[in-house]
Design a protein around this motif. Structure first.
Motif, PDB file in Angstrom:
ATOM      1  N   HIS A   1      24.680   7.037 -27.755  1.00 18.27           N
ATOM      2  CA  HIS A   1      25.035   6.937 -26.336  1.00 18.27           C
ATOM      3  C   HIS A   1      23.959   7.539 -25.423  1.00 18.27           C
ATOM      4  CE1 HIS A   1      28.985   6.451 -28.313  1.00 18.27           C
ATOM      5  NE2 HIS A   1      29.143   5.565 -27.354  1.00 18.27           N
ATOM      6  N   ASP A   2      22.748   7.726 -25.963  1.00 18.04           N
ATOM      7  CA  ASP A   2      21.614   8.278 -25.200  1.00 18.04           C
ATOM      8  C   ASP A   2      21.930   9.631 -24.573  1.00 18.04           C
ATOM      9  OD1 ASP A   2      19.872   6.131 -25.756  1.00 18.04           O
ATOM     10  OD2 ASP A   2      20.814   4.938 -24.167  1.00 18.04           O
ATOM     11  N   ARG A   3      22.640  10.468 -25.335  1.00 17.33           N
ATOM     12  CA  ARG A   3      22.935  11.825 -24.873  1.00 17.33           C
ATOM     13  C   ARG A   3      22.196  12.812 -25.766  1.00 17.33           C
ATOM     14  NH1 ARG A   3      28.798   9.773 -24.224  1.00 17.33           N
ATOM     15  NH2 ARG A   3      29.039  10.409 -26.375  1.00 17.33           N
ATOM     16  N   PRO A   4      21.935  14.021 -25.247  1.00 15.28           N
ATOM     17  CA  PRO A   4      21.251  15.038 -26.065  1.00 15.28           C
ATOM     18  C   PRO A   4      22.148  15.539 -27.198  1.00 15.28           C
ATOM     19  CG  PRO A   4      21.882  15.945 -23.938  1.00 15.28           C
ATOM     20  CD  PRO A   4      22.222  14.486 -23.897  1.00 15.28           C
ATOM     21  N   MET A   5      21.539  16.249 -28.126  1.00 11.39           N
ATOM     22  CA  MET A   5      22.243  16.767 -29.307  1.00 11.39           C
ATOM     23  C   MET A   5      23.168  17.908 -28.886  1.00 11.39           C
ATOM     24  SD  MET A   5      19.030  16.891 -31.958  1.00 11.39           S
ATOM     25  CE  MET A   5      19.969  17.555 -33.326  1.00 11.39           C
ATOM     26  N   ILE A   6      24.440  17.600 -28.723  1.00  7.03           N
ATOM     27  CA  ILE A   6      25.396  18.583 -28.218  1.00  7.03           C
ATOM     28  C   ILE A   6      25.577  19.768 -29.161  1.00  7.03           C
ATOM     29  CG2 ILE A   6      27.469  17.472 -29.128  1.00  7.03           C
ATOM     30  CD1 ILE A   6      28.719  18.209 -26.279  1.00  7.03           C
ATOM     31  N   SER A   7      25.228  19.605 -30.420  1.00  6.67           N
ATOM     32  CA  SER A   7      25.368  20.726 -31.351  1.00  6.67           C
ATOM     33  C   SER A   7      24.346  21.830 -31.071  1.00  6.67           C
ATOM     34  CB  SER A   7      25.266  20.268 -32.803  1.00  6.67           C
ATOM     35  OG  SER A   7      23.931  19.960 -33.121  1.00  6.67           O
ATOM     36  N   ALA A   8      23.459  21.627 -30.086  1.00 10.87           N
ATOM     37  CA  ALA A   8      22.526  22.691 -29.689  1.00 10.87           C
ATOM     38  C   ALA A   8      23.274  23.928 -29.196  1.00 10.87           C
ATOM     39  CB  ALA A   8      21.573  22.191 -28.599  1.00 10.87           C
ATOM     40  N   VAL A   9      24.522  23.758 -28.794  1.00  6.20           N
ATOM     41  CA  VAL A   9      25.305  24.907 -28.302  1.00  6.20           C
ATOM     42  C   VAL A   9      25.905  25.725 -29.437  1.00  6.20           C
ATOM     43  CG1 VAL A   9      25.816  23.727 -26.122  1.00  6.20           C
ATOM     44  CG2 VAL A   9      27.507  23.665 -27.980  1.00  6.20           C
ATOM     45  N   VAL A  10      25.767  25.252 -30.683  1.00  2.90           N
ATOM     46  CA  VAL A  10      26.307  25.963 -31.841  1.00  2.90           C
ATOM     47  C   VAL A  10      25.178  26.740 -32.509  1.00  2.90           C
ATOM     48  CG1 VAL A  10      27.650  25.779 -33.962  1.00  2.90           C
ATOM     49  CG2 VAL A  10      27.945  24.057 -32.165  1.00  2.90           C
ATOM     50  N   VAL A  11      25.355  28.058 -32.599  1.00  5.82           N
ATOM     51  CA  VAL A  11      24.297  28.926 -33.123  1.00  5.82           C
ATOM     52  C   VAL A  11      24.826  29.828 -34.231  1.00  5.82           C
ATOM     53  CG1 VAL A  11      23.001  28.918 -30.957  1.00  5.82           C
ATOM     54  CG2 VAL A  11      24.725  30.684 -31.355  1.00  5.82           C
ATOM     55  N   ARG A  12      23.891  30.358 -34.988  1.00  8.66           N
ATOM     56  CA  ARG A  12      24.245  31.345 -36.013  1.00  8.66           C
ATOM     57  C   ARG A  12      24.434  32.700 -35.346  1.00  8.66           C
ATOM     58  NH1 ARG A  12      19.527  30.538 -40.264  1.00  8.66           N
ATOM     59  NH2 ARG A  12      18.378  30.554 -38.326  1.00  8.66           N
ATOM     60  N   LYS A  13      25.199  33.562 -35.981  1.00  8.02           N
ATOM     61  CA  LYS A  13      25.358  34.927 -35.488  1.00  8.02           C
ATOM     62  C   LYS A  13      24.043  35.665 -35.644  1.00  8.02           C
ATOM     63  CE  LYS A  13      30.201  35.875 -36.373  1.00  8.02           C
ATOM     64  NZ  LYS A  13      31.152  36.622 -37.158  1.00  8.02           N
ATOM     65  N   SER A  14      23.732  36.489 -34.669  1.00  6.45           N
ATOM     66  CA  SER A  14      22.539  37.324 -34.748  1.00  6.45           C
ATOM     67  C   SER A  14      22.974  38.775 -34.671  1.00  6.45           C
ATOM     68  CB  SER A  14      21.580  37.010 -33.610  1.00  6.45           C
ATOM     69  OG  SER A  14      20.502  37.900 -33.636  1.00  6.45           O
ATOM     70  N   PHE A  15      22.531  39.567 -35.614  1.00  5.40           N
ATOM     71  CA  PHE A  15      22.912  40.972 -35.643  1.00  5.40           C
ATOM     72  C   PHE A  15      21.791  41.850 -35.097  1.00  5.40           C
ATOM     73  CE2 PHE A  15      25.406  38.902 -38.961  1.00  5.40           C
ATOM     74  CZ  PHE A  15      26.667  39.214 -38.500  1.00  5.40           C
ATOM     75  N   SER A  16      20.739  41.218 -34.606  1.00  5.76           N
ATOM     76  CA  SER A  16      19.599  41.956 -34.093  1.00  5.76           C
ATOM     77  C   SER A  16      19.492  41.734 -32.593  1.00  5.76           C
ATOM     78  CB  SER A  16      18.314  41.471 -34.777  1.00  5.76           C
ATOM     79  OG  SER A  16      17.196  41.992 -34.120  1.00  5.76           O
ATOM     80  N   GLN A  17      19.220  42.767 -31.849  1.00 13.80           N
ATOM     81  CA  GLN A  17      19.065  42.656 -30.397  1.00 13.80           C
ATOM     82  C   GLN A  17      17.828  41.831 -30.034  1.00 13.80           C
ATOM     83  OE1 GLN A  17      21.117  43.615 -28.128  1.00 13.80           O
ATOM     84  NE2 GLN A  17      22.504  44.926 -29.276  1.00 13.80           N
ATOM     85  N   ASN A  18      16.818  41.839 -30.878  1.00  9.78           N
ATOM     86  CA  ASN A  18      15.553  41.192 -30.556  1.00  9.78           C
ATOM     87  C   ASN A  18      15.453  39.764 -31.077  1.00  9.78           C
ATOM     88  OD1 ASN A  18      14.681  43.616 -29.424  1.00  9.78           O
ATOM     89  ND2 ASN A  18      14.005  44.368 -31.410  1.00  9.78           N
ATOM     90  N   LYS A  19      16.479  39.278 -31.722  1.00  2.94           N
ATOM     91  CA  LYS A  19      16.395  37.972 -32.349  1.00  2.94           C
ATOM     92  C   LYS A  19      17.236  36.964 -31.570  1.00  2.94           C
ATOM     93  CE  LYS A  19      16.404  36.040 -36.925  1.00  2.94           C
ATOM     94  NZ  LYS A  19      16.657  36.238 -38.304  1.00  2.94           N
ATOM     95  N   HIS A  20      16.665  35.772 -31.374  1.00  2.00           N
ATOM     96  CA  HIS A  20      17.414  34.710 -30.711  1.00  2.00           C
ATOM     97  C   HIS A  20      18.509  34.210 -31.636  1.00  2.00           C
ATOM     98  CE1 HIS A  20      14.752  34.118 -27.278  1.00  2.00           C
ATOM     99  NE2 HIS A  20      13.745  34.341 -28.110  1.00  2.00           N
ATOM    100  N   GLU A  21      19.621  33.847 -31.062  1.00  2.00           N
ATOM    101  CA  GLU A  21      20.657  33.165 -31.830  1.00  2.00           C
ATOM    102  C   GLU A  21      20.267  31.699 -31.841  1.00  2.00           C
ATOM    103  OE1 GLU A  21      24.103  34.134 -29.537  1.00  2.00           O
ATOM    104  OE2 GLU A  21      24.469  35.964 -30.652  1.00  2.00           O
ATOM    105  N   LEU A  22      19.996  31.168 -33.005  1.00  5.66           N
ATOM    106  CA  LEU A  22      19.534  29.793 -33.134  1.00  5.66           C
ATOM    107  C   LEU A  22      20.511  28.971 -33.963  1.00  5.66           C
ATOM    108  CD1 LEU A  22      15.773  30.437 -33.948  1.00  5.66           C
ATOM    109  CD2 LEU A  22      16.711  29.611 -31.794  1.00  5.66           C
ATOM    110  N   PRO A  23      20.479  27.653 -33.800  1.00 11.09           N
ATOM    111  CA  PRO A  23      21.253  26.798 -34.691  1.00 11.09           C
ATOM    112  C   PRO A  23      20.734  26.918 -36.122  1.00 11.09           C
ATOM    113  CG  PRO A  23      20.544  25.585 -32.741  1.00 11.09           C
ATOM    114  CD  PRO A  23      19.808  26.897 -32.746  1.00 11.09           C
ATOM    115  N   GLY A  24      21.484  26.378 -37.054  1.00 13.78           N
ATOM    116  CA  GLY A  24      21.085  26.387 -38.451  1.00 13.78           C
ATOM    117  C   GLY A  24      20.003  25.358 -38.732  1.00 13.78           C
TER     118      GLY A  24
END
Length: 161
Positions: free
Chosen positions: A102-125
């Motif tokens: 449907h020509d839409r962006p990847m909505i799963s970009a809003v789903v991230v892994r847990k980050s236990f570090s203050q300096n680390k980005h929470e990123l998708p898998g």
């Protein structure tokens, strides 16, 4: 065949492998336990209605998160949908495939892994980045995620009427 969180892969070879399980009609069989082996063409053995309902629940939640320009962790998302096992990656992959259609962006970009570090980005898998590259997204993982997230938030921004 799915066995809980594990799936078995059976490979048929015409020549004897180094460590065969055994011959079956002159064809040797190797069985190996594979974690995270997923087939996106079928619903991992789930009933089609249950799978479709899970996709619908996930899409609704992801759209809600995107409209709020937030993220949600994989574990938080599993609270809202069923199935709740490793099939989530396949489910999100199928949702992204639908979004691309449907020509839409990847909505799963809003789903991230847990980050236990203050300096680390929470990123998708890693599945997100693999699929992004299949969709011809360019750049390093962090740049891909930032750009895709911006596109998702822009697309799903609530309209002001």
């Amino acid at each position: 065949m799915v066995l809980g969180r594990q799936q078995w892969l059976r490979i048929y070879l015409k020549t004897p492998p180094k460590y065969p399980v055994g011959p079956i009609n002159d064809i040797f069989v190797i069985e190996s336990q594979v974690l995270g082996l997923m087939d996106m063409e079928n619903n991992l053995g789930f009933d089609s209605d249950a799978w479709d309902e899970a996709k619908k629940e996930a899409i609704n939640k992801l759209q809600e998160i995107a409209r709020g320009e937030k993220t949600i962790t994989y574990s938080e998302l599993t609270v809202h949908i069923k199935p709740r096992d490793n099939s989530l990656a396949v489910l999100l992959g199928q949702i992204n495939d639908d979004e691309k259609t449907h020509d839409r962006p990847m909505i799963s970009a809003v789903v991230v892994r847990k980050s236990f570090s203050q300096n680390k980005h929470e990123l998708p898998g890693p599945g997100f980045f693999k699929q992004a590259k299949e969709f011809k997204r360019k750049g390093k993982d962090l740049a891909i995620w930032i750009n895709e997230s911006k596109d998702v938030y822009e697309y799903w921004k609530p309209t002001k009427n």
